[in-house]
Design a protein around this motif. Structure first.
Motif, mmCIF file in Angstrom:
data_model
loop_
_atom_site.group_PDB
_atom_site.id
_atom_site.type_symbol
_atom_site.label_atom_id
_atom_site.label_comp_id
_atom_site.label_asym_id
_atom_site.label_seq_id
_atom_site.Cartn_x
_atom_site.Cartn_y
_atom_site.Cartn_z
ATOM 1 N N PRO A 128 -0.322 -36.841 -36.925
ATOM 2 C CA PRO A 128 0.185 -37.561 -38.156
ATOM 3 C C PRO A 128 -0.905 -37.421 -39.451
ATOM 4 O O PRO A 128 -1.049 -38.299 -39.716
ATOM 5 C CB PRO A 128 0.700 -39.311 -37.554
ATOM 6 N N VAL A 129 -1.814 -36.504 -39.367
ATOM 7 C CA VAL A 129 -2.289 -36.578 -40.048
ATOM 8 C C VAL A 129 -1.651 -36.407 -41.668
ATOM 9 O O VAL A 129 -2.736 -37.014 -42.823
ATOM 10 C CB VAL A 129 -3.014 -34.443 -40.632
ATOM 11 N N SER A 130 -0.998 -36.193 -41.887
ATOM 12 C CA SER A 130 -0.169 -36.355 -43.510
ATOM 13 C C SER A 130 0.009 -37.499 -43.098
ATOM 14 O O SER A 130 0.152 -38.708 -44.105
ATOM 15 C CB SER A 130 1.439 -35.820 -43.142
ATOM 16 N N ALA A 142 6.155 -43.317 -45.292
ATOM 17 C CA ALA A 142 7.673 -43.434 -45.283
ATOM 18 C C ALA A 142 8.370 -43.011 -44.216
ATOM 19 O O ALA A 142 9.568 -43.736 -43.168
ATOM 20 C CB ALA A 142 8.580 -43.259 -46.542
ATOM 21 N N ASP A 143 7.687 -42.010 -43.833
ATOM 22 C CA ASP A 143 8.737 -41.420 -42.353
ATOM 23 C C ASP A 143 6.647 -40.357 -41.778
ATOM 24 O O ASP A 143 6.192 -39.484 -41.994
ATOM 25 C CB ASP A 143 8.721 -39.964 -42.287
ATOM 26 N N PRO A 144 7.065 -41.370 -40.071
ATOM 27 C CA PRO A 144 8.427 -41.864 -39.335
ATOM 28 C C PRO A 144 7.965 -43.408 -40.300
ATOM 29 O O PRO A 144 6.876 -43.838 -40.343
ATOM 30 C CB PRO A 144 7.392 -41.488 -38.225
ATOM 31 N N GLN A 145 8.755 -44.214 -40.092
ATOM 32 C CA GLN A 145 9.018 -45.466 -39.956
ATOM 33 C C GLN A 145 8.095 -46.025 -39.202
ATOM 34 O O GLN A 145 7.760 -45.944 -37.914
ATOM 35 C CB GLN A 145 10.568 -46.145 -40.010
ATOM 36 N N GLU A 161 2.100 -49.607 -36.252
ATOM 37 C CA GLU A 161 2.183 -48.531 -35.234
ATOM 38 C C GLU A 161 2.795 -48.209 -36.317
ATOM 39 O O GLU A 161 4.120 -47.285 -36.329
ATOM 40 C CB GLU A 161 3.007 -48.647 -33.731
ATOM 41 N N GLN A 162 2.533 -46.090 -36.162
ATOM 42 C CA GLN A 162 3.149 -45.114 -36.866
ATOM 43 C C GLN A 162 2.883 -43.631 -35.962
ATOM 44 O O GLN A 162 1.531 -43.115 -36.154
ATOM 45 C CB GLN A 162 2.718 -45.453 -37.536
ATOM 46 N N GLY A 163 3.439 -43.123 -35.905
ATOM 47 C CA GLY A 163 3.722 -41.780 -35.438
ATOM 48 C C GLY A 163 2.862 -41.279 -33.892
ATOM 49 O O GLY A 163 1.741 -40.410 -33.473
#
Length: 200
Positions: A128-130, A142-145, A161-163
Motif C-alpha cells: 500500500p505505497v499510496s 479512504a481506500d482500502p478502509q 490496520e490497513q491494506g
C-alpha cells in the motif's frame, strides 16, 4: 558455491525490501529539508528521516536493511529519494495520478499506473505505497478502509490496520507523526518497517 549463491540471493532480497520502504517505501540522517517540487502548491509537504526494514523468516533467519529517505509532495505528485547509510541515493520513486516510476542508482527504471502496482512489479508483493502519502501526514486514506483504528485526544490516528499492514503512529508534530512502525505478516515471514522523521 552454494553458500555464496544463497548469500547473494539474501542480499538481493534485502535490497528489494529496502526499495519498498517506502515505496516506501523507507537512511543516513539528513540535515536539510528536501527541495520542494517545482511549482508546488501552498499545501506542499516534505519530510526527511531514516528507515529500517527487518524481515523475519519462519526459519529463524533475519534480514535487515536501513538508510535514509527524503519525501517531497505537492498534493498531486511526489518524489521519494532513498539513500544508503553513507548518504548516496539508491533509488528515486516519483508518482502522480495515473503514473509512478522507480529509478535505481544503476539507471534501471520501472513504471506502473500507480505506486502500489509499481511495488508489486518491483518486489513481487502488493504494497500500500499510496497509503504512505496519508500516513506521513497522520491521515487515513479512504481506500482500502482502515480497521481497528485508535486515536489520541486530538483525534489523530495512533494505531490501525490497513491494506494488510498493522500501523502505529506516534510522536506527532505540526505536520504528522515522527515515528511510524508498520508490520505485515506474509506466508513464511514477518516484515517490520520503521520510519523515523527528523524534527521539523
Amino acid at each position: 558455491m552454494t553458500a555464496t549463491l544463497r548469500s547473494l540471493r539474501d542480499a538481493a532480497s534485502c535490497m528489494r525490501w529496502a526499495l519498498l520502504a517506502l515505496l516506501a517505501f523507507m537512511l543516513a540522517a539528513c540535515t536539510s529539508l528536501p527541495k520542494p517540487i517545482e511549482g508546488a502548491s501552498a499545501d506542499a509537504f516534505s519530510r526527511i528521516g531514516r528507515f529500517a526494514i527487518t524481515v523475519n523468516e519462519e526459519s529463524g533467519k533475519q534480514n535487515a536493511v536501513q538508510g535514509g529517505f527524503s519525501w517531497s509532495d505537492d498534493g498531486r505528485r511526489y518524489v521519494l529519494d532513498l539513500t544508503n547509510p553513507l548518504g548516496s541515493t539508491e533509488a528515486r520513486v516519483e508518482g502522480r495520478p495515473g503514473a509512478a516510476s522507480l529509478t535505481k542508482a544503476d539507471g534501471t527504471r520501472l513504471v506502473a499506473d500507480n505506486p502500489d502496482a509499481l511495488a508489486e512489479d518491483a518486489l513481487g508483493s502488493s504494497m500500500p505505497v499510496s497509503g504512505l502519502r496519508d500516513w506521513l501526514r497522520g491521515k487515513l486514506p479512504a481506500d482500502p478502509q482502515a480497521t481497528e483504528v485508535t486515536r489520541d485526544e486530538l483525534g489523530r490516528p495512533t494505531a490501525f490496520e490497513q491494506g494488510g499492514w498493522r500501523a502505529r503512529l506516534s510522536r506527532y508534530d505540526a505536520l504528522g507523526p515522527q515515528l511510524l512502525v508498520l508490520e505485515r505478516q506474509e506466508p513464511g515471514r514477518r516484515i517490520m518497517v520503521r520510519l523515523v522523521v527528523n524534527p521539523s
